[in-house]
Write a protein that holds these residues in place. Structure first.
Motif, PDB file in Angstrom:
ATOM      1  N   MET A   4      31.459  90.619  16.620  1.00 22.49           N
ATOM      2  CA  MET A   4      32.082  89.307  16.428  1.00 22.49           C
ATOM      3  C   MET A   4      31.767  88.449  17.639  1.00 22.49           C
ATOM      4  SD  MET A   4      36.017  88.391  15.354  1.00 22.49           S
ATOM      5  CE  MET A   4      36.746  87.996  16.915  1.00 22.49           C
ATOM      6  N   ARG A   5      31.638  87.188  17.340  1.00 20.50           N
ATOM      7  CA  ARG A   5      31.340  86.269  18.425  1.00 20.50           C
ATOM      8  C   ARG A   5      32.632  85.812  19.100  1.00 20.50           C
ATOM      9  NH1 ARG A   5      26.340  84.089  18.538  1.00 20.50           N
ATOM     10  NH2 ARG A   5      27.043  83.678  20.678  1.00 20.50           N
ATOM     11  N   HIS A   7      33.978  82.952  20.483  1.00 18.88           N
ATOM     12  CA  HIS A   7      33.739  81.513  20.519  1.00 18.88           C
ATOM     13  C   HIS A   7      34.328  80.889  21.781  1.00 18.88           C
ATOM     14  CE1 HIS A   7      31.917  81.720  16.717  1.00 18.88           C
ATOM     15  NE2 HIS A   7      33.004  81.627  15.927  1.00 18.88           N
ATOM     16  N   SER A  50      43.824  80.367  13.223  1.00 21.30           N
ATOM     17  CA  SER A  50      44.888  81.369  13.339  1.00 21.30           C
ATOM     18  C   SER A  50      44.336  82.770  13.079  1.00 21.30           C
ATOM     19  CB  SER A  50      46.007  81.039  12.357  1.00 21.30           C
ATOM     20  OG  SER A  50      46.966  82.062  12.370  1.00 21.30           O
ATOM     21  N   GLY A  51      43.543  82.866  12.027  1.00 19.69           N
ATOM     22  CA  GLY A  51      42.954  84.161  11.719  1.00 19.69           C
ATOM     23  C   GLY A  51      41.968  84.618  12.768  1.00 19.69           C
ATOM     24  N   TYR A  52      41.212  83.637  13.255  1.00 23.73           N
ATOM     25  CA  TYR A  52      40.232  83.996  14.280  1.00 23.73           C
ATOM     26  C   TYR A  52      40.941  84.420  15.561  1.00 23.73           C
ATOM     27  CZ  TYR A  52      36.618  83.672  17.802  1.00 23.73           C
ATOM     28  OH  TYR A  52      35.769  83.955  18.841  1.00 23.73           O
ATOM     29  N   ASP A  53      41.964  83.719  15.927  1.00 28.21           N
ATOM     30  CA  ASP A  53      42.666  84.057  17.167  1.00 28.21           C
ATOM     31  C   ASP A  53      43.292  85.443  17.098  1.00 28.21           C
ATOM     32  OD1 ASP A  53      41.923  81.668  18.208  1.00 28.21           O
ATOM     33  OD2 ASP A  53      43.890  80.694  18.053  1.00 28.21           O
ATOM     34  N   ALA A  54      43.849  85.767  15.945  1.00 27.83           N
ATOM     35  CA  ALA A  54      44.435  87.115  15.807  1.00 27.83           C
ATOM     36  C   ALA A  54      43.371  88.183  15.973  1.00 27.83           C
ATOM     37  CB  ALA A  54      45.107  87.239  14.442  1.00 27.83           C
ATOM     38  N   MET A  55      42.234  87.928  15.369  1.00 29.10           N
ATOM     39  CA  MET A  55      41.147  88.903  15.501  1.00 29.10           C
ATOM     40  C   MET A  55      40.578  88.899  16.912  1.00 29.10           C
ATOM     41  SD  MET A  55      39.690  91.231  13.673  1.00 29.10           S
ATOM     42  CE  MET A  55      39.906  90.759  11.968  1.00 29.10           C
ATOM     43  N   HIS A  82      42.200  88.348  19.582  1.00 23.69           N
ATOM     44  CA  HIS A  82      43.103  89.120  20.429  1.00 23.69           C
ATOM     45  C   HIS A  82      42.856  90.612  20.289  1.00 23.69           C
ATOM     46  CE1 HIS A  82      46.707  90.168  22.654  1.00 23.69           C
ATOM     47  NE2 HIS A  82      47.099  90.912  21.622  1.00 23.69           N
ATOM     48  N   GLN A  83      42.695  91.052  19.064  1.00 20.26           N
ATOM     49  CA  GLN A  83      42.482  92.482  18.847  1.00 20.26           C
ATOM     50  C   GLN A  83      41.117  92.930  19.372  1.00 20.26           C
ATOM     51  OE1 GLN A  83      44.812  94.567  17.977  1.00 20.26           O
ATOM     52  NE2 GLN A  83      46.185  92.778  17.916  1.00 20.26           N
ATOM     53  N   TYR A  84      40.144  92.064  19.242  1.00 18.32           N
ATOM     54  CA  TYR A  84      38.838  92.422  19.784  1.00 18.32           C
ATOM     55  C   TYR A  84      38.902  92.517  21.303  1.00 18.32           C
ATOM     56  CZ  TYR A  84      35.636  92.671  15.824  1.00 18.32           C
ATOM     57  OH  TYR A  84      34.964  93.091  14.699  1.00 18.32           O
ATOM     58  N   VAL A 132      41.511  93.465  22.920  1.00 15.32           N
ATOM     59  CA  VAL A 132      42.157  94.760  23.167  1.00 15.32           C
ATOM     60  C   VAL A 132      41.154  95.892  22.970  1.00 15.32           C
ATOM     61  CG1 VAL A 132      43.910  96.336  22.327  1.00 15.32           C
ATOM     62  CG2 VAL A 132      44.442  93.908  22.580  1.00 15.32           C
ATOM     63  N   LEU A 133      40.424  95.804  21.886  1.00 14.56           N
ATOM     64  CA  LEU A 133      39.472  96.875  21.590  1.00 14.56           C
ATOM     65  C   LEU A 133      38.365  96.929  22.644  1.00 14.56           C
ATOM     66  CD1 LEU A 133      39.079  96.627  17.696  1.00 14.56           C
ATOM     67  CD2 LEU A 133      40.503  98.186  19.027  1.00 14.56           C
ATOM     68  N   GLU A 190      38.655  96.247  25.727  1.00 19.92           N
ATOM     69  CA  GLU A 190      39.199  96.922  26.899  1.00 19.92           C
ATOM     70  C   GLU A 190      39.378  98.414  26.627  1.00 19.92           C
ATOM     71  OE1 GLU A 190      43.019  96.415  29.961  1.00 19.92           O
ATOM     72  OE2 GLU A 190      42.761  95.051  28.265  1.00 19.92           O
TER      73      GLU A 190
END
Lengths: 677, 95
Positions: B1-2, B4, B48-53, B55-57, B59-60, B62
């Motif tokens: 995922m990019r 942005h 909103s959807g991108y930001d949630a992802m 955030h998880q990316y 986390v992942l 790290e």
């Protein structure tokens, strides 16, 4: 009234006139055919017939037909051995007069009798009781057809009484019964088609010391105008020999041909017929074969009347006629093979279905993780001996007759298996016990687990705290963290937890381990997750890691997997080593549709697809307007998803969580089903 | 995922105008990519959807960096090394 009916008249007349030459067998045949006869009259007639053999010792005083019988026996001896032998033969027959049954020559012509004698002569020595019985059997068979308009039982009780030898095989051709004008039996067309143009007379009797209940005599004319018959006999003596006649299948319309499988005796008979009966348009062909004892229980398959449809294969039809041990074995073999095929076919189909996730069909969903993932050696959960228990129950929607069955089902018994160390021998064997066992969570959760590697440094407060926990508790808390992590990430999105929630959790964490886990999942995700995954990899077995994934699928995904869940579950599947393939197969089996591809919310096309493309109906979803079939499929998928076998290596707490979700789902289905009840 | 935000040199909580201005200032970004970033980040739902992802990316990314020594049999069927490369701690733009 009924006594004047045609079938009984010959018997009455014979009895009234004291006809001494009335054979016992003929009388019995008549009586049996005259089912109107009263029992008393039957007994009287039988008694009278039984005494007709008490004949005079003077040859000239014997009835003509009896004299002829003796002559037929003894004249050949005169020809071959001289006059002295002939006289001796006659003397012997007179001295054993009770053993000589007169031949009712009124209904049997010379050619018929000669053919019978020739046949029996090839089998037994002339004058022996076996020879006499042989001839008498053939006569009885022919006479029985003469006396019957339709199916007529052929009594062979006297034959048995006389201790008939292992022989009866009589085949006559159409000229024997040509003069018969009886109406055809209802099933004779079938016989004609099945047996070909030949007369087929077959009798089966008990083999040695084995009672075969039926005798079948099938008679068929050689020409279409002739009337084939079915003559059956219900019971024979246990000492009676096996009899058979079945050249019909081999004789293909030729009146003089012999059976392909006939012995040299048959050939002799045929030649004899040609030489001695030239006046006949069609020669009489009496074939004899050695008796073969029927040893197979397949004889019980035979009915009194055998009607062989045209589709019956030759391999089956011929043995039915021959009734020998080999053919009976063949019948049994065919039956066994058919049964085996019927049993194996569903298994083969089921195996094929479960071998690949691509073959998954929502309406026949059967979650069979072992078979589905056997191509991944690292995910063979347990030895074969354990797979059966772990795999049950399997659920087939087709077997769910109604939702009542589904809804009334108790949650399948959960088995608790002791958690093993992540370091396990290759021949690891799980030890299962029932859910009602006294195994506590602590016992179940890694009592044998290894201590965490002290060399591995904890990255988070949670990791440090977990390192100090009991291994059982640590494993359980790790699972809880994973559930909270994905649940929290999916619900909060980009918005973090509010400050108040974090403060509340911080205050509770000192007394509540659960609060500590939740706080870590919210406030310190990355480092806590790294530590938890580290414990997962080092303290859980591969099977347990897979079951953790099963648990997350079962309790987190609600019919529609979110992009966050999709991403995180893919990551976790890679961490535990099963990859996309393992995850997708499990998802397909659990929810009935393909796992969507990796979400790409950074791409415009992905968003366009989300908004413009209508999402397909999810088989696992049951809305308020769900039909009965949809409910069945969803119920089946739920049973697959919550199958206890998928979680039996986890602790009781996790298993209770699964049961709670399953109960909730069943209640939802019950609510949908209620209007139809 | 990019990532942005990393491409634009912005924090994850940047507002819409900041995003538009950042896109205009991008010299080395192709027009097509810029248009895609704008279409995702300037739409409320998509962002909103991108930001949630995102955030998880993060986390992942790290986790992936921390976890590497402990995951010897990691099945990288999703090519996480490439997916997370823009979210790794050493390459991530600090918020």
């Amino acid at each position: 009234m009924f006594l004047c009916n045609k079938p009984i008249r010959p018997a009455l007349e014979a009895a009234r006139s004291g006809y001494k030459t009335l054979k016992f067998q003929q009388a019995l045949t008549l009586i049996k055919s005259s089912h109107w006869l009263t029992p008393a009259l039957s007994a009287a007639l039988l008694a009278m017939s039984a005494t007709v053999s008490a004949q005079s010792s003077n040859f000239n005083e014997l009835p003509t037909n009896l004299q002829n019988a003796i002559k037929r026996i003894c004249l050949p001896m005169q020809f071959s051995k001289g006059t002295q032998a002939y006289r001796q033969c006659v003397t012997e027959k007179l001295s054993s007069g009770t053993n000589i049954k007169p031949i009712h020559s009124d209904q049997i012509n010379f050619d018929q009798m000669f053919a019978l004698q020739q046949t029996c002569e090839t089998r037994f020595d002339i004058g022996q009781s076996d020879y006499v019985s042989c001839v008498r059997d053939g006569i009885a068979t022919i006479e029985s057809r003469e006396l019957s308009d339709t199916t007529l039982p052929v009594d062979r009780g006297s034959q048995a009484t006389d201790g008939n030898s292992n022989f009866v095989r009589v085949t006559t051709q159409s000229n024997i019964i040509e003069r018969q004008s009886a109406p055809s039996a209802p099933d004779t067309p079938k016989l004609a088609g099945a047996l070909g143009h030949a007369e087929y007379v077959a009798t089966s009797v008990d083999a040695a010391n084995e009672k075969l209940p039926n005798t079948i005599v099938l008679a068929q004319a050689t020409t279409p105008s002739k009337t084939p018959r079915v003559i059956s006999r219900p019971q024979t003596s246990s000492n009676e020999a096996t009899t058979e006649t079945s050249p019909g299948d081999s004789v293909t319309g030729s009146s003089t041909s012999t059976a392909a499988n006939s012995s040299a005796n048959t050939e002799t008979s045929s030649e004899t017929n040609g030489e001695n009966a030239p006046a006949q348009n069609t020669a009489t062909n009496v074939a004899a074969q050695p008796a073969q004892e029927s040893t197979g229980s397949g004889a019980n398959l035979l009915s009194e009347k055998i009607t062989l449809p045209s589709w019956v294969p030759e391999e089956v039809r011929t043995p039915l006629g021959k009734l020998d041990s080999n053919s009976l074995t063949g019948i049994g073999l065919v039956a066994i093979l058919t049964a085996m095929l019927a049993l194996l076919l569903p298994l083969m189909v089921g195996k094929r279905r479960s071998n690949s996730a691509a073959d998954y069909a929502p309406d026949t969903a059967v979650y069979d993780p072992e078979k589905s993932f056997l191509d991944e050696p690292q995910h063979q959960l347990r030895p074969e001996s354990q797979q059966a228990a772990a795999r049950t129950p399997t659920h087939d929607p087709a077997a769910l007759g109604s939702m009542d069955h589904v809804l009334d089902d108790e949650t399948p018994a959960v088995t608790t298996t002791r958690v093993r160390s992540a370091v396990q021998p290759e021949n690891y064997s799980a030890t299962s016990s029932t859910h009602q066992s006294t195994v506590s969570d602590s016992e179940a959760l890694g009592a044998e687990a290894e201590k965490p590697d002290p060399a591995r440094q904890a990255h988070s407060e949670l990791g440090q705290w977990l390192a100090s926990c009991n291994p059982d508790l640590r494993q359980r808390l790790c699972i809880q963290f994973l559930l909270h992590w994905i649940n929290f990430a999916d619900k909060t999105g980009d918005k973090g937890p509010d400050h108040q929630t974090i403060q509340q959790l911080r205050s509770d964490m000192l007394e509540d381990d659960h609060a500590r886990i939740k706080l870590a999942a919210i406030d310190d995700q990355a480092r806590s997750l790294a530590d938890v995954l580290g414990y997962i990899k080092t303290e859980f077995s591969n099977e347990q890691q897979t079951q953790i994934l099963n648990l997350m699928l079962a309790v987190l995904v609600k019919t529609e997997i979110s992009p966050i869940q999709n991403t995180l579950l893919r990551f976790f599947a890679d961490v535990i080593g099963i990859g996309n393939r393992g995850l997708e197969a499990r998802f397909q089996a659990a929810f009935g549709y393909e796992l969507p591809p990796m979400p790409r919310p950074d791409r415009e096309p992905w968003w366009q697809k989300q908004s413009t493309v209508q999402q397909p109906t999810r088989p696992c979803f049951v809305g308020e307007d769900a039909g009965r079939d949809q409910i069945k499929v969803a119920a089946s998928l739920a049973r697959n998803r919550f199958n206890p076998a998928l979680f039996d290596l986890l602790g009781n707490k996790e298993q209770r969580l699964v049961r709670r979700h399953y109960t909730g789902f069943k209640e939802q289905l019950a609510a949908l089903q209620e209007p139809e009840l | 995922m990019r990532n942005h935000y990393r491409t634009l040199g912005l924090a994850a909580d940047a507002d819409r105008q900041e995003i538009l201005d950042a896109c205009d200032d991008l010299d080395q970004v192709e027009d097509e990519e810029a248009a895609e970033i704008v279409s995702v980040l300037t739409n409320r739902n998509r962002r909103s959807g991108y930001d949630a992802m995102h955030h998880q990316y993060s986390v992942l990314g790290e986790v992936f960096a921390l976890l590497e020594p402990d995951v010897p049999d990691f099945d990288d069927s999703n090519h996480w090394d490439r997916r997370l490369v823009e979210f790794m701690p050493d390459t991530q733009v600090s918020d």
